[in-house]
Design a protein around this motif. Sequence first.
Motif, PDB file in Angstrom:
ATOM      1  N   ALA A  56       0.817  -1.219   0.000  1.00  0.00           N
ATOM      2  CA  ALA A  56       0.000   0.000   0.000  1.00  0.00           C
ATOM      3  C   ALA A  56       0.847   1.265   0.000  1.00  0.00           C
ATOM      4  O   ALA A  56       0.314   2.357   0.089  1.00  0.00           O
ATOM      5  N   ARG A  57       2.159   1.120  -0.105  1.00  0.00           N
ATOM      6  CA  ARG A  57       3.010   2.306  -0.204  1.00  0.00           C
ATOM      7  C   ARG A  57       2.858   2.930  -1.585  1.00  0.00           C
ATOM      8  O   ARG A  57       2.737   2.238  -2.593  1.00  0.00           O
ATOM      9  N   VAL A  58       2.871   4.261  -1.639  1.00  0.00           N
ATOM     10  CA  VAL A  58       2.705   4.962  -2.907  1.00  0.00           C
ATOM     11  C   VAL A  58       3.884   4.705  -3.838  1.00  0.00           C
ATOM     12  O   VAL A  58       3.710   4.453  -5.030  1.00  0.00           O
ATOM     13  N   ASP A  59       5.099   4.748  -3.306  1.00  0.00           N
ATOM     14  CA  ASP A  59       6.283   4.603  -4.149  1.00  0.00           C
ATOM     15  C   ASP A  59       7.361   3.871  -3.356  1.00  0.00           C
ATOM     16  O   ASP A  59       8.114   4.482  -2.598  1.00  0.00           O
ATOM     17  N   ARG A  60       7.448   2.581  -3.552  1.00  0.00           N
ATOM     18  CA  ARG A  60       8.407   1.790  -2.775  1.00  0.00           C
ATOM     19  C   ARG A  60       9.841   2.079  -3.200  1.00  0.00           C
ATOM     20  O   ARG A  60      10.776   1.903  -2.404  1.00  0.00           O
ATOM     21  N   LYS A  61      10.030   2.524  -4.449  1.00  0.00           N
ATOM     22  CA  LYS A  61      11.385   2.901  -4.862  1.00  0.00           C
ATOM     23  C   LYS A  61      11.829   4.146  -4.097  1.00  0.00           C
ATOM     24  O   LYS A  61      12.978   4.248  -3.664  1.00  0.00           O
ATOM     25  N   ARG A  62      10.921   5.099  -3.949  1.00  0.00           N
ATOM     26  CA  ARG A  62      11.251   6.308  -3.196  1.00  0.00           C
ATOM     27  C   ARG A  62      11.540   5.992  -1.737  1.00  0.00           C
ATOM     28  O   ARG A  62      12.362   6.651  -1.100  1.00  0.00           O
ATOM     29  N   LEU A  73       5.543   5.993  10.181  1.00  0.00           N
ATOM     30  CA  LEU A  73       5.302   7.394  10.523  1.00  0.00           C
ATOM     31  C   LEU A  73       5.158   8.290   9.291  1.00  0.00           C
ATOM     32  O   LEU A  73       4.814   9.462   9.424  1.00  0.00           O
ATOM     33  N   ASP A  74       5.431   7.749   8.114  1.00  0.00           N
ATOM     34  CA  ASP A  74       5.309   8.519   6.878  1.00  0.00           C
ATOM     35  C   ASP A  74       3.860   8.435   6.396  1.00  0.00           C
ATOM     36  O   ASP A  74       3.530   7.740   5.433  1.00  0.00           O
ATOM     37  N   HIS A  75       2.980   9.173   7.055  1.00  0.00           N
ATOM     38  CA  HIS A  75       1.544   9.029   6.818  1.00  0.00           C
ATOM     39  C   HIS A  75       1.141   9.412   5.400  1.00  0.00           C
ATOM     40  O   HIS A  75       0.203   8.841   4.841  1.00  0.00           O
ATOM     41  N   GLY A  76       1.847  10.339   4.792  1.00  0.00           N
ATOM     42  CA  GLY A  76       1.496  10.754   3.446  1.00  0.00           C
ATOM     43  C   GLY A  76       1.972   9.809   2.368  1.00  0.00           C
ATOM     44  O   GLY A  76       1.652  10.004   1.190  1.00  0.00           O
ATOM     45  N   GLY A  77       2.726   8.797   2.745  1.00  0.00           N
ATOM     46  CA  GLY A  77       3.276   7.873   1.757  1.00  0.00           C
ATOM     47  C   GLY A  77       2.445   6.628   1.527  1.00  0.00           C
ATOM     48  O   GLY A  77       2.879   5.705   0.822  1.00  0.00           O
ATOM     49  N   TRP A  78       1.237   6.578   2.106  1.00  0.00           N
ATOM     50  CA  TRP A  78       0.368   5.411   1.938  1.00  0.00           C
ATOM     51  C   TRP A  78      -0.727   5.719   0.924  1.00  0.00           C
ATOM     52  O   TRP A  78      -1.289   6.814   0.916  1.00  0.00           O
ATOM     53  N   ALA A  79      -1.036   4.751   0.072  1.00  0.00           N
ATOM     54  CA  ALA A  79      -2.104   4.906  -0.922  1.00  0.00           C
ATOM     55  C   ALA A  79      -3.442   4.624  -0.255  1.00  0.00           C
ATOM     56  O   ALA A  79      -3.764   3.477   0.053  1.00  0.00           O
ATOM     57  N   LEU A  80      -4.213   5.660  -0.010  1.00  0.00           N
ATOM     58  CA  LEU A  80      -5.478   5.523   0.709  1.00  0.00           C
ATOM     59  C   LEU A  80      -6.626   5.310  -0.268  1.00  0.00           C
ATOM     60  O   LEU A  80      -6.814   6.122  -1.175  1.00  0.00           O
ATOM     61  N   PRO A  81      -7.421   4.257  -0.095  1.00  0.00           N
ATOM     62  CA  PRO A  81      -8.645   4.147  -0.893  1.00  0.00           C
ATOM     63  C   PRO A  81      -9.533   5.355  -0.615  1.00  0.00           C
ATOM     64  O   PRO A  81      -9.499   5.930   0.475  1.00  0.00           O
TER      65      PRO A  81
END
Length: 535
Positions: A56-62, A73-81
């Motif tokens: 569910a991470r937005v960009d695992r490479k990043r 703790l990187d709340h903005g890095g998760w892909a939220l439905p």
Amino acid sequence: MLDLIREHVPAGFQAKFDTEREYTKENKYQWAMRFVQGHCDKDVSERVVREAVLRARVDRKRDGAATDDQLDLDHGGWALPPATEHLGRLLVERAETFGPVLTTNFDPLISASVKVAGGDFHRTIVASDIPFGQTVPASSKSTHIIHLHGYWHRSPTLHTGIQLGRERRHVSAELIQILQDHTLVVIGYGGWDDVFTQTLATIDVDRHKDVDILWGFYGEEDAVIEARNPNLFSRVANLRGSKGLRCYGGIDCHKFFPDLRKQFGAASAQLSYPRTAGQPTPPPSTRSDASANATVQTAPTSHSPPKPPEPAPSVPAGSTPAPSTATVTVSPVITVSPVIQVPAPPATPSRSGSSRLAVVIAGGVIAGGIAVVSQRPESGKGSPPMTDVRPIEQPPSAFVPMAPGTQIRAVRQQHQVVPASESERGSRIAQLPRGRYAFLRMDSIPTYNANTPTYGNLPDGIEVHRVRATGELFLVGYAEPQTVTALASTTPAPIVLAATPGGRRTQVASVPVIRMSTAEVRMDKSTRVLVLQLN
């Protein structure tokens, strides 16, 4: 999710996995996790959960070499439905109205949705039998998120029937307190045999008069909903009808959350952070059926929210419902009836007579479990003051290793137990009182739960003790000396128990039920034995 679990099965056992997967009659997710736990090391389930959640991470490479602590703790890095993001915004916009959240999800998406919306949360992880109502909030508007089956990071997770079915009296007591203080709306949860459903089954509607539960289902056909959830409806039969539980079908949370925010006055129900075309989808459900996802919400009369749709008579043929600016399509799962358009009427007192009202919000919100959002009690009412801000860790077991050569009589004395009479014993393990012991059929232990039958003396049964001092349950049998020694280890090898002494198995072993992860009955030459994997 099953394919992800299969990736963690050793190559030599994958053919067996594929064959048994085709024919098993168990819940396939629970079966698969039990299978992989039985053929790998004890941490395999945590590795499976971690991989599922990180999808569910937005960009695992990043993310690069970021640690799990940093990712959590990187709340903005998760892909939220979308529904999850709307839920987070609702929790923030109406912080005085909604919460806490109880969830069996392992992932951080609910927490992330609250932070993305500009709010605060405090998290409690309850993977064992510990009270959870005394957690200090981060702020007065902080949302309390309670993970009933563990968490993806720095916590054990519960998956198999044995793990989920363990009796957790402290957790159950906390749930009953919430049920008495709040109106609960449950969404997308099929009612596994876990502490939540077990608690509902124990509610005495005459004694717990304030219990008010609205249960939402995605499907619209009453008969289909009933057919797909026979175990749930049989377990909560004590609450159905007007006794504390009302069920509704035809509810899609992905449509309902934005509408609900509009009804509560949100300036815009559109998301400010739309998912980009290349953004990954949420992780696969860590449960194998759609009924594993859920959310629950409530609202007080002081904010005049829309009242949940009451079961209504069918609209006569040829007639047209009165127009309304805010309508929700629901179908009461009480009798087979067509879907009814029900407007949101003004708030009125709930069934229990309290000032709390609820709104049913249903559908698959987050992969991996039930989320229950319940109303905060009014100031000065309801739950006692909260005192602990730390996530609750699983405590050490009350297990004390037995000395070599210990006999069964000495174990009974240590546990302070005597035989349970037929009237004391009841018919299932949950009814066994403190200071008593009974017997379990060996072949019932692989599917152990609170309803596992107990018996008087069984020649080939495994003795079960409920310790007088603590109420903890122990399985007691005969094992080899090295097995008894290994029980003191935090990472023991599989434990092999026999019902009677013989051969190398001459010493008494006492195994805490709370440590039991999986169980299997095997034949060792001519002796039936119980093979236990412990956590």
